[in-house]
Design a protein around this motif. Structure first.
Motif, PDB file in Angstrom:
ATOM      1  N   ILE A   8       0.949  -1.291  -0.005  1.00 16.26           N
ATOM      2  CA  ILE A   8       0.175  -0.064  -0.030  1.00 16.26           C
ATOM      3  C   ILE A   8       0.925   1.449   0.076  1.00 16.26           C
ATOM      4  O   ILE A   8       1.997   1.431   0.754  1.00 16.26           O
ATOM      5  N   ASN A   9       0.663   1.997  -0.986  1.00 21.32           N
ATOM      6  CA  ASN A   9       1.545   3.506  -1.056  1.00 21.32           C
ATOM      7  C   ASN A   9       0.760   4.418  -0.447  1.00 21.32           C
ATOM      8  O   ASN A   9      -0.612   4.492  -1.023  1.00 21.32           O
ATOM      9  N   TYR A  10       1.116   5.255   0.534  1.00 24.30           N
ATOM     10  CA  TYR A  10       0.620   6.390   0.871  1.00 24.30           C
ATOM     11  C   TYR A  10       0.951   7.655   0.140  1.00 24.30           C
ATOM     12  O   TYR A  10       2.150   7.857  -0.138  1.00 24.30           O
ATOM     13  N   PRO A  11      -0.158   8.530   0.115  1.00 27.71           N
ATOM     14  CA  PRO A  11       0.309   9.759  -0.688  1.00 27.71           C
ATOM     15  C   PRO A  11       1.401  10.428   0.343  1.00 27.71           C
ATOM     16  O   PRO A  11       1.534  10.089   1.765  1.00 27.71           O
ATOM     17  N   SER A  12       2.163  11.641  -0.158  1.00 25.75           N
ATOM     18  CA  SER A  12       3.227  12.129   0.781  1.00 25.75           C
ATOM     19  C   SER A  12       2.586  12.431   2.050  1.00 25.75           C
ATOM     20  O   SER A  12       1.721  13.276   2.279  1.00 25.75           O
ATOM     21  N   ILE A  13       3.225  11.776   3.226  1.00 24.44           N
ATOM     22  CA  ILE A  13       2.857  11.967   4.308  1.00 24.44           C
ATOM     23  C   ILE A  13       3.948  12.164   5.132  1.00 24.44           C
ATOM     24  O   ILE A  13       5.037  11.609   4.673  1.00 24.44           O
ATOM     25  N   PHE A  14       3.981  12.648   6.376  1.00 27.44           N
ATOM     26  CA  PHE A  14       5.049  12.881   7.141  1.00 27.44           C
ATOM     27  C   PHE A  14       5.132  11.831   8.570  1.00 27.44           C
ATOM     28  O   PHE A  14       5.601  12.606   9.470  1.00 27.44           O
ATOM     29  N   CYS A  15       4.464  10.853   8.420  1.00 29.66           N
ATOM     30  CA  CYS A  15       4.523  10.288   9.548  1.00 29.66           C
ATOM     31  C   CYS A  15       4.360   8.757   9.559  1.00 29.66           C
ATOM     32  O   CYS A  15       4.165   8.246   8.250  1.00 29.66           O
ATOM     33  N   GLY A  16       4.946   7.871  10.169  1.00 31.00           N
ATOM     34  CA  GLY A  16       5.104   6.470  10.102  1.00 31.00           C
ATOM     35  C   GLY A  16       5.954   6.001   8.954  1.00 31.00           C
ATOM     36  O   GLY A  16       7.263   5.930   9.119  1.00 31.00           O
ATOM     37  N   THR A  17       5.326   5.714   7.768  1.00 29.60           N
ATOM     38  CA  THR A  17       6.147   5.123   6.490  1.00 29.60           C
ATOM     39  C   THR A  17       5.264   5.573   5.252  1.00 29.60           C
ATOM     40  O   THR A  17       4.326   5.888   5.480  1.00 29.60           O
ATOM     41  N   GLU A  18       5.868   5.565   4.071  1.00 30.61           N
ATOM     42  CA  GLU A  18       5.035   5.816   2.914  1.00 30.61           C
ATOM     43  C   GLU A  18       4.757   4.538   2.226  1.00 30.61           C
ATOM     44  O   GLU A  18       3.974   4.626   1.297  1.00 30.61           O
ATOM     45  N   SER A 167      -3.985   8.891  16.236  1.00 31.05           N
ATOM     46  CA  SER A 167      -2.892   9.622  15.304  1.00 31.05           C
ATOM     47  C   SER A 167      -3.101   9.006  13.950  1.00 31.05           C
ATOM     48  O   SER A 167      -3.578   7.632  13.900  1.00 31.05           O
ATOM     49  N   PHE A 168      -2.594   9.380  12.877  1.00 33.87           N
ATOM     50  CA  PHE A 168      -2.560   8.450  11.584  1.00 33.87           C
ATOM     51  C   PHE A 168      -1.055   8.003  11.619  1.00 33.87           C
ATOM     52  O   PHE A 168      -0.124   8.909  11.606  1.00 33.87           O
ATOM     53  N   PHE A 169      -0.642   6.698  11.773  1.00 32.45           N
ATOM     54  CA  PHE A 169       0.450   6.441  11.919  1.00 32.45           C
ATOM     55  C   PHE A 169       0.709   4.716  11.252  1.00 32.45           C
ATOM     56  O   PHE A 169       0.400   3.968  12.093  1.00 32.45           O
ATOM     57  N   PRO A 170       0.896   4.595   9.713  1.00 31.46           N
ATOM     58  CA  PRO A 170       0.810   3.231   9.349  1.00 31.46           C
ATOM     59  C   PRO A 170       2.137   2.337   9.756  1.00 31.46           C
ATOM     60  O   PRO A 170       3.328   2.816  10.215  1.00 31.46           O
ATOM     61  N   ALA A 171       1.619   1.076   9.744  1.00 30.73           N
ATOM     62  CA  ALA A 171       2.667   0.115  10.047  1.00 30.73           C
ATOM     63  C   ALA A 171       3.463   0.035   8.454  1.00 30.73           C
ATOM     64  O   ALA A 171       2.801  -0.013   7.596  1.00 30.73           O
ATOM     65  N   THR A 172       4.810  -0.467   8.952  1.00 31.85           N
ATOM     66  CA  THR A 172       5.824  -0.692   7.931  1.00 31.85           C
ATOM     67  C   THR A 172       5.405  -1.971   7.218  1.00 31.85           C
ATOM     68  O   THR A 172       5.610  -2.129   5.944  1.00 31.85           O
TER      69      THR A 172
END
Ligand code: GLY
Length: 372
Positions: A8-18, A167-172
């Protein structure tokens, strides 16, 4: 999906992982092979968090024993109590305190092994530990596999309201053993199915047909059909969170059934009803409200109700678990606390048909009308 793994690719985010990498692993859950406790890749220590129910599963014995006989090296395992009552800020702080006491750094990795509660708590702790360490998941419930572990929502309940802090913080990395589903108590399995049915109505007509035509196989946890449900739901949710990670628009559709469902969970006491069962009832109310306001046809409402009833989910205006008077007012109070609301209006996810979803602000009288 062509192969067994998924990114899963996240849009440019500044937390967790992309990116979140999902590995589908077949057969008996073998966490020793996945993690090799005691051997720390890239010098990273692992802080594993699970709950008492998962820790007592037969398939977890070898993994847990690594921490009993001290062959876990510098890795640490924390076992929390099981269930919604433990989804508290106190549990989050307990994780953080132990990580500090054990000398963990922000380069180390937190690993949540469990259902939605454990995944949400572990990732929330990871997201605020020394301003953010990384997190991985081994989701062990159907609900965690198809929903909670995907897309980076973390958090805990607060003052009897669901997920009020987070918070929003995806798993790697996510490690899926679909076989964990076979270990679930019936209620937990059906809780996951409630969320899967929601995903089907939002995104996947073929999946709705499976719920309609293959209900016996689904109820009996046919291995192939469980696998298919997981992969379809993961693909659908991934597509949504890739477009709208922080829920500015279409991700809010995933809250279909949740405004009524969360209110029901609050009213009967968090943990008294499973999340998926509450959501399934909430889907019925949202569809009925759509019908009452002429957004959807009677035939569509009836077809959804038929599936809900076939899976044993209540479609009555007031579910039998709710006792006492003033029910409409109690629901309104709870629903006005919903995170999706803006100002004083209740915002609901409604449907015109399968895959035809929208959000509307509704009046309190619209809500009261479908609760009697
Ligand atoms: N469970 C809803 C979401 O992840 O957005």
């Amino acid at each position: 999906m062509k192969n067994n793994n998924f990114t899963i690719n996240y849009p440019s985010i500044f937390c967790g992982t992309e990116k979140s990498h999902i590995s589908f692993l077949s057969g008996k859950p073998d966490l020793v092979s996945v993690f090799n406790p005691g051997q720390n890749p890239e010098n990273k220590r692992r802080f594993f968090v699970t709950d008492a129910t998962v820790a007592s599963l037969d398939c977890m014995k070898d993994f847990i024993s690594k921490f009993d006989d001290d062959s876990c090296g510098k890795d640490v395992l924390m076992i929390l109590g099981s269930g919604e009552p433990y989804k508290t800020i106190d549990s989050v702080l307990r994780i953080i305190k132990k990580a500090i006491d054990e000398g963990f750094s922000r380069n180390d990795v937190f690993v949540g092994i469990g259902g939605g509660v454990i995944c949400d708590l572990t990732s929330f702790a990871a997201s605020i530990f020394k301003r953010g360490a990384s997190v991985q998941f081994v989701p062990t419930t159907l609900l965690a596999m198809i929903d909670a572990s995907i897309g980076g929502k973390t958090g805990c309940d607060f003052e009897n309201y669901k997920n009020m802090i987070g918070s929003f913080f995806p798993a790697t990395d996510l490690f899926y053993f679909p076989e964990f589903v076979q270990y679930l108590p019936e209620k937990q399995y059906f809780s996951g199915l409630g969320e899967a049915f929601k995903t089907a109505l939002l995104c996947d007509e073929e999946l709705v047909c499976l719920f309609k035509n293959e209900s016996e196989k689904i109820k009996n946890r046919d291995v192939e059909i469980v696998d298919l449900i997981i992969k379809k739901c993961v693909a659908a949710k991934a597509q949504i969170v890739e477009q709208d990670f922080t829920e500015k628009n279409i991700r809010a559709f995933l809250n279909f059934g949740h405004s009524f469902g969360h209110a029901l969970e609050t009213i009967v006491g968090l943990g008294s009803i499973t999340h998926g069962e509450a959501v399934a009832w909430g889907i019925g109310r949202a569809i009925h409200l759509s019908y009452k306001k002429d957004f959807c046809s009677e035939a569509f409402r009836n077809s959804v109700f038929e599936i809900l009833q076939n899976f044993g989910w209540e479609t009555k205006a007031v579910p039998s678990i709710v006792k006492g008077g003033g029910i409409g007012e109690r629901f309104l109070t709870a629903m006005h606390k919903d995170k999706k609301n803006i100002d004083d209006k209740i915002r609901l996810v409604l449907q015109k048909n399968i895959k035809d979803t929208f959000i509307a602000e509704v009046d309190d009288t619209d809500i009261l009308n479908v609760l009697k």
